[in-house]
Scaffold this active site. Structure first.
Site, PDB file in Angstrom:
ATOM      1  N   ASP A 124     -12.717  42.721  -3.555  1.00 22.51           N
ATOM      2  CA  ASP A 124     -12.424  42.855  -4.973  1.00 22.51           C
ATOM      3  C   ASP A 124     -11.549  44.087  -5.209  1.00 22.51           C
ATOM      4  OD1 ASP A 124     -12.993  42.116  -7.812  1.00 22.51           O
ATOM      5  OD2 ASP A 124     -13.962  44.080  -7.835  1.00 22.51           O
TER       6      ASP A 124
ATOM      7  N   GLU B 207      -7.965  40.717  -2.862  1.00 23.24           N
ATOM      8  CA  GLU B 207      -7.552  40.264  -4.187  1.00 23.24           C
ATOM      9  C   GLU B 207      -6.338  41.093  -4.625  1.00 23.24           C
ATOM     10  OE1 GLU B 207      -9.067  40.033  -8.835  1.00 23.24           O
ATOM     11  OE2 GLU B 207      -9.884  41.521  -7.452  1.00 23.24           O
TER      12      GLU B 207
ATOM     13  N   ASP C 242     -11.277  34.291 -12.648  1.00 25.99           N
ATOM     14  CA  ASP C 242     -10.483  35.232 -13.443  1.00 25.99           C
ATOM     15  C   ASP C 242      -9.372  34.563 -14.238  1.00 25.99           C
ATOM     16  OD1 ASP C 242     -11.800  37.640 -12.802  1.00 25.99           O
ATOM     17  OD2 ASP C 242     -10.768  37.758 -10.881  1.00 25.99           O
TER      18      ASP C 242
END
Length: 484
Positions: A206, A236, A319
């Site tokens: 992340d 990410e 997201d």
């Protein structure tokens, strides 16, 4: 080298709180908390719906039948948030999800079916309930953990709008770790090692760009690969990721730029640009076939081929708005977008519920409870995924083959995937009119060769170095193979 298995992977992303409430083993039924948000109610920022890892185990056969052979789980460790990016204990699977035993059994059951499992690693920040941060809150300057964080002054004001410490996007719920502190650094690296011992197959990282320390990620890679050389490390990173993909940090990244290109090409005038613009996808533009090709080719040339074939290719995630909503409910375009993803270099990745046409706008609406009433499923989307996953599984060229441009005009794109002595040709019709295929093959197949579309079964011909006679309906795709 990137892990060999990733080149053959088809990922399914699961948001555990919203996938399924499982019962657990008969000898130890899963305790389901009271006062959960109703499964079918619109999701809220704070509400828990109670999905757990037992529910994932119960649906492994459903996922395998569709052709998925790898799972990416959003965070599963103890947390005060339904999305669990507010980690309070990195060594404990959230009890609501079933605890550590549920993960152990999930990994075992997945591996028994030939499926891999990667976890979401949130190493940039933690939740306010994390033991080290709580220690600093209680003891302030006397706490031995004060240098694990970026403290400006005391008191911390952790429950005000203006905390006295660095936090992710200034959100006081997410204090940022100081990875320059040796003890903090060692703690986080030991977390990565611990769960590899549980048998997981890698980490999705992340916001790794917010740990602005390449040496941290180099050490992370060394420690992870020492535990399991085939562990997958995927970051990410939403845009250009060359800094992290030199072979000493990540194996790959979540390939949002590829997804944006596919959405722009297939979505065309149906694309909900306003919905996309207010999300992490940013402003999406309609792309003709040639513009789409140029975007793809630039991406394939940006990184080494090892990285390209290991990329986590996706269009949507937790997201972003959902695919069905981005394409305004046009199922033909949804099917074509997903089919296209399966024909490009890299590992196709599907967010839970996209295979049945779930709708969803911005967070938290894109995190609805999974629909398990099959009378409400768009089964044609499932059929497309099942068929494309099978093609990918049986055609090495679709997994490993190089991308070779053949033709692009308006809403019609053709390219080949060439691997050793095998090649296939992909023709994509992203227009509302039927396309009578006539494209140059640039010597790919001999003149007079008989060819067939492996999706529809229709025949074509190689005439004078061109592929001819194929008919593609609007918003459809063909995968051609020579029969000789």
């Amino acid at each position: 080298m990137t892990p060999a298995w990733v080149k053959d992977a088809v990922f399914y992303q699961i948001f555990p709180d919203r996938f399924r409430i499982g019962q657990g083993p008969a000898a130890q039924p899963a305790p389901v908390p009271a006062d959960l948000e109703p499964w079918e109610a619109p999701p809220t920022l704070r509400g828990f719906k109670g999905g757990n890892l037992w529910g994932v185990i119960e649906k492994l056969d459903y996922l395998k039948d569709l052709g998925f052979n790898a799972l990416y789980l959003c965070p599963i460790f103890s947390s005060t948030a339904n999305h669990r990016y507010h980690t309070t204990d990195y060594f404990q699977v959230d009890p609501i999800l079933g605890g550590n035993e549920a993960l152990r059994q999930l990994v075992q059951e997945a591996h028994r079916r030939g499926m891999r499992v990667i976890l979401d690693g949130v190493f940039n920040h933690c939740g306010r309930g994390h033991f080290a941060f709580q220690h600093v809150m209680e003891n302030e300057a006397a706490s031995p953990y004060k240098d694990w964080f970026y403290i400006y002054k005391f008191p911390l004001n952790a429950y005000s709008k203006h905390p006295n410490y660095a936090a992710w996007w200034n959100n006081p719920e997410l204090p940022k770790f100081n990875t320059n502190n040796p003890q903090c650094r060692e703690y986080l690296l030991s977390v990565a090692e611990h769960w590899l011992d549980y048998g997981i197959d890698g980490w999705r990282l992340d916001v790794p760009n917010e740990i602005d320390d390449d040496e941290f990620w180099r050490e992370f890679r060394r420690r992870v690969k020492a535990k399991n050389p085939e562990a997958y490390i995927v970051g990410e990173i939403w845009d250009d990721a060359r800094r992290w993909l030199q072979g000493d940090q990540f194996d790959a990244v979540m390939n949002y730029p590829l997804g944006r290109a596919v959405l722009g090409f297939v979505g065309g005038e149906a694309l909900d640009r306003d919905l996309a613009a207010k999300s992490g996808l940013g402003r999406l533009e309609s792309l003709g076939a040639l513009a789409c090709h140029h975007r793809l080719e630039e991406l394939f040339n940006r990184y080494s081929w090892e990285v390209v074939t290991a990329q986590m290719n996706l269009m949507t995630s937790h997201d972003t708005p959902r695919l069905y909503s981005l394409l305004r409910g046009e199922v033909e375009r949804v099917r074509l977008a997903l089919a296209t993803l399966f024909t490009l270099p890299g590992a196709p990745t599907v967010y839970y519920g996209e295979e049945i046409g779930m709708a969803g706008g911005h967070d938290p609406d894109n995190r609805r409870g999974m629909i398990w009433d099959d009378s409400r499923w768009q089964t044609s989307i499932q059929a497309t995924i099942r068929q494309m996953a099978a093609l990918r599984r049986h055609l090495p060229a679709l997994r490993h083959g190089r991308y070779q441009y053949l033709y692009a005009q308006d809403g019609r794109l053709a390219f080949a995937r060439v691997y050793e002595r095998e090649s296939v040709v992909v023709t994509i019709n992203a227009s509302p009119e039927t396309w009578r295929v006539h494209i140059p093959l640039h010597g790919l197949w001999p003149r007079g060769e008989q060819v067939a579309d492996l999706i529809s079964g229709q025949a074509g011909r190689c005439v004078g170095g061109d592929l001819e006679d194929g008919l593609l309906p609007p918003f459809s795709l063909a995968v051609w193979q020579a029969l000789g």
